[in-house]
Write an enzyme that holds these catalytic residues in place. Structure first.
Site, PDB file in Angstrom:
ATOM      1  N   ASP A   1       0.863  -1.170   0.000  1.00  0.00           N
ATOM      2  CA  ASP A   1       0.000   0.000   0.000  1.00  0.00           C
ATOM      3  C   ASP A   1       0.911   1.235   0.000  1.00  0.00           C
ATOM      4  O   ASP A   1       2.135   1.131   0.151  1.00  0.00           O
ATOM      5  CB  ASP A   1      -0.961  -0.044   1.209  1.00  0.00           C
TER       6      ASP A   1
HETATM    7  C1  GLC Z   1      -4.421   4.133  -0.238  1.00  0.00           C
HETATM    8  C2  GLC Z   1      -5.296   2.979   0.210  1.00  0.00           C
HETATM    9  C3  GLC Z   1      -5.366   1.855  -0.781  1.00  0.00           C
HETATM   10  C4  GLC Z   1      -5.299   2.407  -2.196  1.00  0.00           C
HETATM   11  C5  GLC Z   1      -3.920   3.010  -2.386  1.00  0.00           C
HETATM   12  C6  GLC Z   1      -3.761   3.653  -3.762  1.00  0.00           C
HETATM   13  O1  GLC Z   1      -3.647   4.564   0.841  1.00  0.00           O
HETATM   14  O2  GLC Z   1      -5.013   2.418   1.485  1.00  0.00           O
HETATM   15  O3  GLC Z   1      -6.578   1.123  -0.544  1.00  0.00           O
HETATM   16  O4  GLC Z   1      -5.520   1.379  -3.140  1.00  0.00           O
HETATM   17  O5  GLC Z   1      -3.595   3.962  -1.376  1.00  0.00           O
HETATM   18  O6  GLC Z   1      -4.610   4.747  -3.878  1.00  0.00           O
END
Ligand code: GLC
Length: 725
Positions: free
Chosen positions: A274
């Site tokens: 993430d």
């Molecule tokens: C965010 C979220 C995740 C998302 C990623 C890209 O922090 O936790 O669910 O897919 O970043 O946007």
């Protein structure tokens, strides 16, 4: 094709691209390999704490192999051209985006879709999302979110399928099928991404990003299965979660990423972190600096670094220092290149950049119709005193409340490239249906401005019925949006009380991203519809329900607490040694609240009524390998045709570890005409009875089981059977 895909990603067999992948890998420098392991956001949008400049330079130099928050055919074509014409090896880019519940045509938030108890509806939603997003240059969605959560304080409950393991698993696999469609390589198929692996939905205090810690047994019994279901449905990527689990952040957790994901489940796609979650292992206190964090991640099994630039800055040195074997890098790059080849991007890097298709499919009438249908199925009727609903279109409606004419909030959180401007407001929907409606806002969602109360009350007095549209703002749920108090914000309840005093029937339409504590409304409203955030077709879907064109059939995928003090409160709790006994002081209870929630998991009403006969089974005892068939007669005892979701729960009465008082193991949505009856059957076998036993082996144990059926987890009929030794 989908099954074949599952085999590709689950078996250890070489892919059909092995030869090409190896030939390309042999040409790549270590830096170019690490470039493929690097994912950056563009400045198109922001979904995290950092934005970097210079991604075009990174593409040209081969320093990044994938981008997110970059879409439309025009923008992706521009960036893809740099990669395939100006970089040394001309490796095409992957474009990712959070297409969670729609790309442009926005469907209900996933928690709302789960309230439909109709996985096919969620599959349709994901399918439409993939058709639109892939027509806008996108290859990869960061969905489905598979995090079980029992804590409505956590803002991201809106993004999942609620509190239950079995329901969450069915929706996770349905969404993978929807996104990946006929299989990767088709121009309307998107790479799915199982997130957030793992256990992100159980943060202490319901506070986003907070610590997750539980026994491995509990983790495997209740939290892991939806991720596994999504992986076994063929999802080609997995995203690590921000939280630590058992003392190690997921992005550095080899037990999760290698032992479970790869060795136990046989997953062969790639793992992305993430947003900057590698860097955040320094804050977690398990790495002294970014370089050490990168080594933890690479050795745990992370293939791609989202936005952290840790791999890009330090991984080559870590390999030279002997801290990360180059074989780990090569395996990661093989998985990433294989997926790009599965998508057909080497043959045609621009296959997803067709502006004609983009124009044709976005917000099409067919997509709007599907969004309206899924929205109607997602609404839960919580109360309908005196059959206040459905309304007659001639009824003089006082539509009151800050969400009555609102468009901007209706798409909820994680709404992709959706726009409120495309939404049908509740006022518009009622008007479209030929209703006799006058609107008065009354108050805002937030703040203490009561200046609109008098006009709203005056309108109510001149009307036949009040429809009160209240709830949250879209930003009050989603990421980094936990609430310690889950009451209605602002003075909305005060407005409801003022309207109640007029003596007019009051229909409350709740628009929110999580269960709310609404005991006063539950007591005093005539009717309550839980409408979540229904997306682009909100107003039309709600008008269909309010005027009876559609008989609501939703059931709660998550318990509604009476107060936040009960949290976590969920249906599949364990008995404890002192289960609640109203006749004894010495039992598990509160002295200032009932144990029972306001509304139970699986609860939802209809405009009609249903009755259940006593369940019967074809045999009272069975052995592993055999099945038992349970049958129950369902009758529509009311005046409307309607759908009832018949739920099957089991209880293992004596086991080598404590078991829940009930667990969902099946459900069927049955449509019946007034007066019609039907026998509903469920087959129960050993797989429905397995759990992690005292010795942590997964299996059954002989003994007595209660099988329960009903239309809500707190309204069931029971029959006892025995699994023979
Ligand atoms: C965010 C979220 C995740 C998302 C990623 C890209 O922090 O936790 O669910 O897919 O970043 O946007």
């Amino acid at each position: 094709m989908c099954l074949l895909l599952a085999q590709i990603h689950l078996s250890a067999q070489p892919s059909k691209h092995t030869q090409k992948v190896e030939a390309l890998l042999a040409k790549m420098t270590l830096e170019e390999k690490i470039g493929q392991m690097t994912l950056y956001t563009t400045d198109w949008g922001s979904t995290g704490p950092t934005i970097r400049e210079g991604y075009r330079t990174d593409i040209r130099s081969g320093a990044c192999g994938a981008l997110f928050n970059s879409h439309t055919t025009a923008f992706t074509r521009e960036l893809q051209r740099i990669a395939v014409e100006e970089s040394r090896l001309k490796i095409p880019l992957l474009f990712g985006y959070d297409v969670i519940h729609g790309y442009k045509t926005i469907f209900p938030i996933p928690l709302g879709e789960a309230a439909s108890w109709d996985p096919a509806a969620a599959e349709t939603s994901a399918r439409v999302a993939a058709v639109e997003a892939s027509a806008s240059g996108l290859h990869w969605t960061f969905a489905p979110m598979c995090d079980v959560s029992r804590d409505p304080r956590w803002g991201r409950v809106m993004e999942g399928a609620g509190e239950d393991t079995y329901l969450g698993s069915r929706f996770a696999e349905a969404r993978v099928r929807g996104f990946q469609g006929r299989g990767l390589g088709n121009t309307d198929a998107m790479i799915a991404c199982v997130k957030h692996f793992a256990g992100y939905g159980a943060p202490m205090g319901g506070r986003d990003y907070n610590t997750v810690d539980m026994s491995e047994r509990y983790f495997r019994d209740f939290y892991l299965p939806p991720y596994e279901a999504a992986v076994r449905a063929g999802a080609a990527t997995v995203m690590t979660s921000f939280n630590d689990y058992d003392g190690m952040p997921a992005s550095g957790n080899k037990h999760l990423l290698t032992d479970i994901l790869r060795k136990e489940w046989g997953f062969t796609g790639f793992v992305v972190t993430d947003y900057t979650s590698i860097n955040e292992m320094v804050n977690h206190g398990v790495a002294a600096d970014d370089k050490a964090a990168g080594e933890l991640a690479a050795n745990a099994g992370v293939d791609m670094d989202m936005q952290g630039a840790v791999y890009q800055r330090f991984l080559a040195q870590s390999v030279r220092d002997g801290k990360v074997p180059v074989s780990q890098i090569d395996d990661a790059v093989r998985r990433i290149l294989t997926l790009k080849m599965d998508m057909g991007l080497f043959e045609d890097p621009y296959k997803f950049c067709d502006p004609e298709r983009e124009k044709r499919v976005i917000l099409s009438a067919d997509h709007r119709a599907k969004a309206r249908d899924v929205a109607r199925k997602s609404v839960v009727l919580l109360k309908n005193e005196g059959q206040t609903l459905p309304l007659n279109t001639k009824a003089k409606i006082a539509l009151i409340g800050p969400l009555g004419d609102n468009q901007s909030e209706l798409i909820g959180a994680w709404s992709g490239s959706g726009s409120g401007n495309d939404c049908i407001s509740l006022l518009q929907g009622l008007t479209n249906a030929g209703g006799n409606v006058t609107f008065s806002k009354g108050c805002n969602v937030e703040g203490d401005d009561r200046s609109g109360f008098d006009a709203a009350v005056a309108l109510a007095r001149q009307s036949d019925v009040i429809v009160l549209a209240i709830g949250e703002m879209a930003w009050m749920s989603g990421e980094a949006a936990s609430r310690a108090d889950i009451n209605l914000p602002g003075v909305q309840e005060e407005l409801a009380r003022a309207l109640k005093a007029t003596g007019k029937p009051m229909v409350v339409v709740l628009m929110n991203g999580r269960p709310l504590t609404i005991p006063w409304l539950a007591e005093n409203a005539s009717s309550i519809l839980e409408a979540w955030w229904l997306g682009t077709e909100t107003g039309n879907a709600l008008a269909d329900i309010l005027y009876g064109a559609y008989n609501p059939s939703g059931k709660l995928p998550m318990t509604f607490p009476r107060s936040v003090g009960q949290v976590p409160v969920f249906y599949n709790e364990k008995s404890t040694g002192r289960p609640y006994d109203p006749n004894s002081k010495w039992t598990s209870k509160y002295i200032d609240s009932p144990n029972a929630p306001l509304y139970a998991f699986g609860y939802g009403l209809s405009y009609t009524t249903f009755s259940y006969g006593d369940p019967v089974v074809d045999k009272k005892a069975f052995s592993n390998g055999e099945k038992i068939t349970l049958r129950v007669r369902l009758t529509n005892t009311g005046k409307y045709e309607g759908e009832e979701t018949v739920q099957l729960y089991i209880r293992d009465l004596v086991a080598s570890s404590t078991r829940p008082v009930k667990e969902l193991k099946g459900f069927q949505k049955i449509r019946l005409k007034p007066g019609e009856s039907r026998d509903v059957s469920f087959e129960i076998g050993e797989n429905d009875l397995k759990f992690y036993r005292r010795d942590m082996t997964y299996g059954t144990e002989p003994g007595d089981f209660d099988l329960m059926v009903g239309g809500s987890s707190d309204q069931v009929k029971t029959i006892r059977v025995q699994l023979k030794p």
